[in-house]
Write a protein that holds these residues in place. Structure first.
Motif, short mmCIF file in Angstrom:
data_model
loop_
_atom_site.label_atom_id
_atom_site.label_comp_id
_atom_site.label_asym_id
_atom_site.label_seq_id
_atom_site.Cartn_x
_atom_site.Cartn_y
_atom_site.Cartn_z
N UNK A 93 0.71 -1.92 -0.08
CA UNK A 93 0.25 0.26 0.22
C UNK A 93 1.23 1.12 -0.13
N UNK A 94 2.12 1.72 0.97
CA UNK A 94 2.51 3.06 1.24
C UNK A 94 3.43 2.66 -0.59
N UNK A 95 4.01 1.96 -0.96
CA UNK A 95 4.86 1.73 -2.34
C UNK A 95 3.98 2.48 -3.83
N UNK A 96 2.53 1.13 -3.33
CA UNK A 96 1.63 1.81 -4.22
C UNK A 96 1.16 3.67 -4.11
N UNK A 97 1.04 3.71 -2.98
CA UNK A 97 0.30 5.61 -3.22
C UNK A 97 1.82 6.02 -3.26
N UNK A 98 2.83 6.20 -3.55
CA UNK A 98 3.65 6.79 -2.95
C UNK A 98 4.53 6.56 -4.84
N UNK A 99 3.88 5.67 -5.73
CA UNK A 99 3.75 5.50 -7.35
C UNK A 99 4.97 5.06 -8.17
N UNK A 100 5.20 4.11 -6.99
CA UNK A 100 6.82 3.10 -6.62
C UNK A 100 6.10 1.58 -7.24
N UNK A 101 5.07 1.45 -7.37
CA UNK A 101 4.57 0.35 -7.65
C UNK A 101 3.02 0.31 -8.85
N UNK A 102 3.85 -0.21 -9.61
CA UNK A 102 1.97 0.49 -11.12
C UNK A 102 1.88 -1.20 -11.87
N UNK A 103 1.29 -1.63 -12.79
CA UNK A 103 0.71 -2.53 -13.42
C UNK A 103 0.62 -2.15 -15.09
N UNK A 104 1.74 -2.21 -15.47
CA UNK A 104 1.93 -2.41 -17.00
C UNK A 104 2.02 -4.45 -17.94
N UNK A 105 2.02 -3.62 -18.93
CA UNK A 105 2.33 -4.83 -20.28
C UNK A 105 3.49 -4.56 -20.79
N UNK A 106 4.52 -5.53 -20.26
CA UNK A 106 5.50 -5.86 -20.30
C UNK A 106 6.07 -7.65 -20.82
N UNK A 107 7.61 -7.33 -21.32
CA UNK A 107 7.48 -8.89 -21.71
C UNK A 107 8.17 -9.73 -20.47
N UNK A 108 8.19 -10.50 -19.40
CA UNK A 108 8.67 -11.38 -18.58
C UNK A 108 8.78 -13.05 -18.86
N UNK A 109 9.25 -13.60 -17.91
CA UNK A 109 9.90 -14.69 -18.13
C UNK A 109 8.33 -15.74 -18.06
N UNK A 110 8.21 -16.89 -18.75
CA UNK A 110 7.25 -17.62 -18.59
C UNK A 110 7.20 -18.63 -18.31
N UNK A 111 6.61 -19.24 -17.80
CA UNK A 111 6.45 -21.34 -17.02
C UNK A 111 5.58 -21.62 -17.67
N UNK A 112 5.32 -22.43 -18.99
CA UNK A 112 4.24 -22.80 -20.19
C UNK A 112 3.61 -24.36 -18.58
N UNK A 113 5.02 -24.53 -17.65
CA UNK A 113 4.30 -26.14 -16.71
C UNK A 113 3.44 -25.07 -15.60
N UNK A 114 4.17 -24.10 -14.64
CA UNK A 114 3.62 -23.99 -14.13
C UNK A 114 2.38 -23.06 -14.06
#
Length: 874
Positions: free
Chosen positions: A172-193
């Motif tokens: 919550x603190x990071x979110x309110x300080x705008x240090x957490x955000x949601x965005x579409x990016x490339x990530x490591x994805x495991x097709x099994x997990x």
């Protein structure tokens, strides 16, 4: 020296079994320590605090040699500080290990013919908690086997109520300080997990693949690109070339036909492309490659996802529904039939990322995820080390730390799992987004729902140094024990765990560092220095060694190999040697007790001490000082070596042996030596205790009658030194060593008695005649004594009568034969080294071997000649 833990100990029970049996001692001793609360820290005490939080092992894990190694060192640090009078807290706990634990339970469900979807989220999470209670935490019992002196009353779990509150608070603190955000990016994805995974959960290995070169476009407007992942071409939205590459300048800005599709894609100029590599042209698939995604952002390219979460192709009819590897072969075949394949290379060995949990090949994937904006947090983490608030040890590891924190990318913290801390964000029917703190009610009503993702395990473990002490509440523990003193961990997770704790600790605790020192260790390897791996067949279960040799032996072996930041080779022979050391401590203490060694009363004044007594007390104080210095510098290998050689070489092999004649003679000198021997053993056992706690506890309590060595005082250097006594005993040692060597050279058995005349008058050796005779098995000269060999050593003379003990003529003949062989070897080596033609052609390593042979021959000639001179005339 310090006083003993009890000022006036009762007379000790001097009865010890003839042999040390670790299995009979270790378990009961550990339980007694825990029951008596020796490891429990008091937040309200006036003692200065000393705090270590354990790197939390996974709830699914079991003790491996890496754990045993680091736990031994942490235990040694906290045991010593406790003995020094600190309020020492070593705080234990476990990590919920999101992916690993979920996999365990899913495997269990699969055996029942079910999936987590069959149960639903709530029931599945309840099932995981049941699994944790029944099967998790096996490692905690194994930590007790090792002797971990942790405060079990403060044991924490990253999913317990208090730590969960800490996670929600900081989110919550990071979110309110705008240090957490949601965005579409490339990530490591495991097709099994079926989740994003962090970089640390990706293991790279050399795989056999294929490299295919494909012709894009037609006629003069063609480009050739090479790829190991042909299936991703279905999502290409450009071809990129370097802006200065003259070969392709006429194509930049134009569109060319993408094979197998109805699309045309642009040719773009981007400095990321290396014109010297391959054809100098690269395919750009923004939705399936991190570098391509960055190019796509710079050139406003479309991102086309061509695979679903299970890595099954979702576009372009002929290949739709195929697994990515099936699609790869089918696409290459289709391109080949159209004449688009310019070159093929297989096998093409290249580095490929795999999921560390299930070994599935990782798929880079464009995905909507939650991220931490690390810029300001990483800067603070770097500044704390640069300005000296946090020290990295060894110092040369600082560069690796700065390379990471100074170039850190934003951190993907969301995972598509059901087990873990659920992201505290709710979405409303009109697109509302609300982040909820721990003391706030989530929005309710139709259309509101919580984010389905959970947080990366490293998010909660990044809070470990302060969340375990009660944060966000201002608890007594937090006030007393934060900042922690040292983080001891492997250099392999400096980037992932250490840096995250630094960022979160500084952020949440208003600039207070989470730890003052980061002590980095190496990794445990086998005796040949090879990485331990199941595939190599060289993994060792430390519990097996503990069963066979005792926990002390395993601990001492690991500590003796612990040079800062350096990998630790370990083999069973070394554990056997450590077991022998424990037995040596046992037998020497047993001998001392049988001969009246005592800790009662003050040490005799220096004028009452013999040179031997003054020597050992001087060496003891020097050892105390050395061990303290090594502890402060985290030099565990050096402190263990110092203790080993002092205990075995100086106390057991020399002082105990030299004292035997004194004890046999009795009287005041014997009483003095009994007290000195008691003091030396008392201090030596206390110095050894943090590394080898079990055997030292048994021996120390028997020797002193004290309650427990765990709460005894740590020895201090009294400053007593006696250079003259040290020189005198060094001279005595040289005489005994020289005569022993001569006896061995003559083929005499160690116990064989030989008549001898000692001329010691006027030397420092005069008071030691009885000891010299006893240690060297020299009997009085007697009637008919003939000095057949005379050894002048250290200003004294030892004359031996070897008549009747060896066949002098046969011995001369044997030595003459050996001398002739050595002289022949020297002549051959000298001739070769004098041959310029040979030296010009021979490899350097061959020449070095011949030089070594020559040096060895010279040594043999000198040694054998001396032996012949010392032999009596036949």
């Amino acid at each position: 020296m310090t006083e003993n833990a009890q000022q006036q100990p009762p007379a000790p029970d001097t009865e010890l079994p003839t042999q040390y049996a670790p299995a009979d001692v270790e378990g009961p001793l550990y339980e007694r320590w825990v029951e008596r609360g020796y490891f429990e820290a008091d937040a309200k005490s006036d003692k200065p605090p000393y705090t270590i939080v354990i790197p939390p092992p996974n709830v699914t894990g079991s003790l491996h040699l890496g754990h045993a190694f680091q736990h031994t060192l942490m235990d040694a640090l906290t045991r010593r500080k406790r003995m020094q009078g600190y309020e020492a807290l070593w705080l234990p706990g476990m990590d919920h290990a999101g992916i690993a634990t979920q996999n365990k339970v899913e495997q269990q469900l699969a055996e029942e013919g079910k999936s987590r979807q069959d149960l639903g989220r709530a029931e599945f999470v309840e099932r995981v908690w049941q699994w944790k209670e029944e099967y998790g935490g096996k490692i905690l019992g194994q930590m007790r086997r090792l002797g971990d002196g942790v405060d079990w009353s403060r044991e924490r779990f990253t999913m317990d109520e208090g730590l969960s509150k800490a996670v929600q608070t900081i989110f919550k603190k990071l979110y309110d300080d705008e240090l957490i955000y949601r965005a579409e990016r490339i990530i490591n994805w495991c097709p099994r997990c079926l989740t994003a995974i962090s970089d640390i959960e990706v293991e790279y290995q050399e795989d056999d693949g294929e490299l295919v070169s494909i012709r894009y476009g037609e006629g003069d407007e063609t480009l050739v690109v090479a790829t190991t992942r042909a299936e991703t071409m279905l999502g290409d939205t450009a071809v990129a070339v370097h802006p200065d590459d003259e070969r392709y300048k006429h194509l930049v800005g134009k569109h060319i036909k993408l094979p197998l599709t109805d699309r045309s894609i642009p040719v773009v100029a981007d400095t990321h492309v290396d014109p010297e590599f391959g054809t100098g042209a690269v395919k750009v698939t923004p939705a399936h490659d991190p570098n391509d995604f960055a190019i796509g952002q710079r050139h406003d390219l479309e991102s086309i996802t061509v695979m679903d979460e299970r890595a099954v192709i979702t576009v372009h009819g002929p290949f739709q529904g195929l697994d990515r590897f099936e699609a790869r072969s089918a696409i290459v075949a289709a391109l080949r039939s159209q004449g688009r394949i310019v070159a093929e290379k297989r096998p093409y060995v290249h580095s490929v990322g795999h999921c560390s949990r299930c070994s599935t090949t990782i798929e880079p994937r464009l995905s909507m995820q939650w991220w931490v904006k690390v810029g300001p947090l990483a800067k603070a983490a770097g500044d704390a080390v640069r300005d000296g608030r946090v020290r990295i040890h060894p110092e040369d590891m600082s560069k690796r730390y700065f390379d990471w924190v100074d170039n850190m990318h934003d951190w993907c913290i969301s995972r598509q799992l059901w087990w873990g801390h659920r992201i505290p964000v709710w979405y409303g029917p009109q697109g509302e987004v609300v982040c909820v703190g721990p003391d706030e009610e989530p929005p309710a009503g139709e259309g509101w729902h919580q984010d389905t993702d959970v947080l990366d395990t490293w998010f909660s473990s990044g809070l470990w140094p302060f969340s375990t002490l009660g944060w966000p509440e201002q608890t007594d523990d937090l006030r007393k024990f934060y900042s922690t003193d040292v983080l001891l961990t492997g250099h392999d997770i400096i980037f992932f765990w250490v840096a995250r704790m630094m960022m979160f600790g500084l952020y949440a605790m208003d600039g207070e560092v989470p730890f003052r020192t980061i002590a980095l260790t190496g990794l445990v390897r086998d005796e040949r220095g090879k990485k331990m791996s199941k595939s190599f067949g060289n993994v060792v279960d430390p519990l097996d060694w503990m069963d066979t040799y005792g926990s002390d032996a395993v601990r001492f072996t690991l500590a003796r190999g612990a040079n800062p930041g350096t990998d630790v080779p370990i083999g069973e022979d070394w554990v056997q040697a450590s077991r022998n050391f424990a037995n040596k401590i046992w037998n020497a203490t047993r001998f001392a007790l049988m001969n009246g060694a005592t800790v009662e009363g003050p040490l005799p004044s220096p004028e009452r001490l013999s040179a031997t007594d003054r020597w050992i007390l001087s060496r003891l104080n020097k050892t105390v000082a050395d061990v303290d210095a090594f502890y402060e510098d985290y030099q565990f290998a050096k402190l263990s070596d110092a203790l080993y050689h002092f205990a075995w070489d100086e106390v057991f092999d020399w002082y105990v042996e030299l004292s035997k004649t004194v004890f046999q003679a009795g009287g005041e000198p014997a009483e003095v030596s009994q007290r000195v021997l008691g003091e030396v053993l008392d201090v030596t056992l206390r110095l050894l205790h943090p590394v080898v706690p079990f055997v030292t506890e048994t021996l120390w309590t028997t020797l002193t009658g004290g309650e427990s060595i765990v709460i005894a005082d740590w020895p201090t250097d009294s400053g007593f030194r006696d250079a003259a006594a040290e020189q005198e005993i060094a001279t005595l040692q040289s005489v005994i060593t020289e005569v022993r060597r001569f006896r061995a050279d003559q083929g005499l058995q160690p116990g064989q008695r030989v008549p001898a005349r000692l001329t010691l008058d006027g030397t420092a050796l005069a008071p030691h005649e009885a000891a010299i005779r006893q240690l060297l098995r020299l009997q009085p000269e007697g009637e008919g004594f003939t000095a057949t060999a005379t050894l002048p050593v250290a200003g004294a003379e030892v004359a031996l009568d070897l008549s009747g003990t060896i066949d002098v003529a046969a011995e001369r003949k044997r030595l003459a034969k050996d001398l002739a062989a050595a002289e022949k070897e020297k002549a051959q080596a000298t001739a070769k080294l004098g041959n310029e033609a040979f030296l010009a052609k021979a490899p350097e390593n061959v020449v070095d071997k011949i030089r070594t042979r020559l040096a060895k021959a010279d040594e043999d000639i000198t040694r054998i000649t001396a032996q012949l001179e010392k032999l009596p005339q036949a």
